[in-house]
Design an enzyme around this catalytic site. Structure first.
Site: not given
Ligand code: NAP
Ligand code: GDD
Length: 343
Positions: A9, A86-88, A132, A159
Site C-alpha cells: 500500500g 494495502a487494502a480496498q 470500523e 478487517k
Molecule cells: P488508501 O489511500 O486507499 O491506500 C490503499 C493502498 O492499498 C494503495 O496503495 C493501493 O494501491 C493499495 N492496494 C489496494 N488493493 C491492493 C492489492 N490488491 N494489492 C496491492 N496493493 C493494493 O488507504 P490509506 O488511507 O493509506 O490507508 C492505509 C491502510 O490503513 C488501509 O489498509 C486502510 O484500510 C487502513 N486504515 C485507514 C484509515 C484512514 O483513516 N486512512 C483508518 C484505519 C485504517 P493502488 O494505489 O494501486 O490502488
Molecule cells: N465517502 C463519503 N462520501 N462519505 C460520506 C459522504 C460522501 O459523499 N457523505 C457523508 N459521508 C459519511 C459516510 O457515510 C461516513 O459516515 C463518513 O462520512 C466518513 O466516510 P469516509 O470518509 O468514506 O470514511 P469512513 O469513516 O467510512 O472510512 C475511513 O475511515 C476508516 C477508519 O474509521 C476509511 O479510511 C477506512 O479505510 C478506515 O478504516
C-alpha cells in the site's frame, strides 16, 4: 544492522507518509505497487525523484492477493519490518465489491503472515486495523482496545479477519505482530472519494468557480479525525517496543460531517446556514444565500457507522504517542492545499 522495511500500500495516503518517515530514520524501504494502466505513484513521486533515496527506496510490482508474489518478495528483500497497509479501503465501495474486499482486505493478511512465518518468523509485522471494527455499538464510545467489535460493512468484516489472524500468529507462533486500530486520519494526500477530501476539494473548486455545489450523504455521521502524518509515527513506534501489542490511535474528539463542512467553508470566510432536514437539508452561504451543500441519497450506505470516538490512552502511555495536529489545523491544512491546487 541495516533496517529494511516492506510496505504494502505504498502508493496510498499512509504508505507515502510512512515511507517518508522510515527514510528519514535511515531505513531501506521497499514498496509493493500494483501495475496500473495509468500512473498511480503521484503520492510518492517526490520520494522516487529524491536522489538521496535512490539507493534506499525501491518499488516492486505485486498484489497482496498473490501469495507467490508475497513469498518471493519476503524471501528476496529480507525485511526486518513489514507494514501491511494495502487494502480496498473504501467502506462504501466494499458494499459494491464485497468479495474482492474480502480477498484484498481480509484473506491477503494471512497470505502475508504465512510468507513471513515460513521465511523468517522474526520479522516484525504491522497490520492496518481500523476503528470500523467497532462499527455498530456507539453506546460504548469512547472506544478503546477492550471495546467489543461489531463491524457494519464488508470492509469492516474483512478487517476483523485480518485483526484476528494478526493476534493469532502472535499467540500461536510467538511472532512480533501488532494491530494499529486507527481512527480516521486525513491529509492533503487523502483520496478524493473520502468525505473530508471531497469536502475540501469542493470548497476550493467552488471558490475558483469550477464547481457549483457539494452533494453529500449522511451529514450526521461522527468521526474522530486526525492527521495521517501523526498516525504513521504511531505505526512505527508499535514495532519498536520490546513486546508486540494492539493499540488505538485516535484524537479523543469527534465531529459530524456537517461540522467538517462548516469548518472547511469557514477557512475561506464562508459561513454555512443550514435549512431543512433529512434528505431536504441544504447549506447556504449566509451572506449571499447561494446554495452550496445538499444531500444526495446515492451517497448513503446500506449500513452506517454513526459514531466513532477513540480513546488513545494506551498508545499515549505505552508508546509515548500523541497526536500533534488539531481538528482545526487539519481542516485548514487540507483546504489551503486544495486552494493552491485549483487557483
Ligand atoms: P488508501 O489511500 O486507499 O491506500 C490503499 C493502498 O492499498 C494503495 O496503495 C493501493 O494501491 C493499495 N492496494 C489496494 N488493493 C491492493 C492489492 N490488491 N494489492 C496491492 N496493493 C493494493 O488507504 P490509506 O488511507 O493509506 O490507508 C492505509 C491502510 O490503513 C488501509 O489498509 C486502510 O484500510 C487502513 N486504515 C485507514 C484509515 C484512514 O483513516 N486512512 C483508518 C484505519 C485504517 P493502488 O494505489 O494501486 O490502488
Ligand atoms: N465517502 C463519503 N462520501 N462519505 C460520506 C459522504 C460522501 O459523499 N457523505 C457523508 N459521508 C459519511 C459516510 O457515510 C461516513 O459516515 C463518513 O462520512 C466518513 O466516510 P469516509 O470518509 O468514506 O470514511 P469512513 O469513516 O467510512 O472510512 C475511513 O475511515 C476508516 C477508519 O474509521 C476509511 O479510511 C477506512 O479505510 C478506515 O478504516
Amino acid at each position: 544492522m541495516k533496517n529494511v522495511a516492506l510496505i504494502t500500500g505504498v502508493t496510498g495516503q499512509d504508505g507515502s507518509y510512512l515511507s517518508e518517515l522510515l527514510l528519514s530514520k535511515g531505513y531501506e524501504v521497499h514498496g509493493l505497487i500494483r501495475r496500473h494502466s495509468t500512473i498511480c505513484t503521484e503520492r510518492i513521486e517526490h520520494i522516487m525523484n529524491n536522489l538521496d533515496y535512490k539507493d534506499r527506496f525501491f518499488l516492486h510490482y505485486g498484489d497482496v492477493t498473490d501469495s507467490c508474489n508475497l513469498s518471493n518478495l519476503i524471501y528476496e528483500i529480507h525485511p526486518n519490518e513489514v507494514y501491511n497497509l494495502a487494502a480496498q479501503s473504501h467502506v462504501g465501495v466494499s458494499f459494491e465489491v464485497p468479495e474482492y474486499t474480502a480477498e484484498a482486505t481480509g484473506v491477503s493478511t494471512i497470505k502475508l503472515l504465512e510468507a513471513i512465518r515460513q521465511t523468517n518468523p522474526a520479522i516484525k509485522f504491522y497490520q492496518a486495523s481500523t476503528s470500523e471494527l467497532f462499527g455498530g455499538i456507539p453506546e460504548t464510545a469512547p472506544q478503546s482496545e477492550t471495546t467489543p467489535f461489531y463491524p457494519k460493512s464488508p470492509y469492516g468484516a474483512a478487517k476483523l479477519y485480518s485483526y484476528w489472524v494478526t493476534v493469532n500468529y502472535r499467540e500461536a507462533y510467538n511472532m512480533f505482530t501488532c494491530n494499529g486500530i486507527l481512527f480516521n486520519h486525513e491529509s492533503p494526500r487523502r483520496g478524493s472519494e473520502f468525505v473530508t477530501r471531497k469536502i475540501t476539494i469542493a470548497v476550493a473548486k467552488i471558490m475558483a468557480g469550477k464547481q457549483d455545489k457539494l452533494s453529500l450523504g449522511n451529514l450526521n455521521a461522527k468521526r474522530d479525525w486526525g492527521y495521517a502524518g501523526d498516525y504513521v509515527e504511531g505505526m512505527w513506534l508499535m514495532l519498536q517496543q520490546d513486546n508486540p501489542g494492539d493499540y488505538v490511535l485516535a484524537t479523543n474528539e469527534t465531529h459530524t460531517v456537517r461540522e467538517f463542512v462548516e469548518a472547511a467553508f469557514n477557512e475561506v470566510d464562508v459561513n454555512i446556514e443550514w435549512r431543512g432536514s433529512g434528505i431536504d437539508e441544504k447549506g447556504y452561504c449566509s451572506k449571499t444565500g447561494k446554495l452550496l451543500v445538499d444531500v444526495n441519497p446515492k451517497y448513503f450506505r446500506p449500513a452506517e457507522v454513526d459514531l466513532l470516538l477513540g480513546n488513545p490512552a494506551k498508545a499515549e502511555s505505552q508508546l509515548g504517542w500523541k497526536r500533534k495536529v488539531s481538528f482545526r489545523e487539519l481542516v485548514s491544512m487540507m483546504v489551503k492545499s486544495d486552494i493552491n491546487m485549483f487557483f
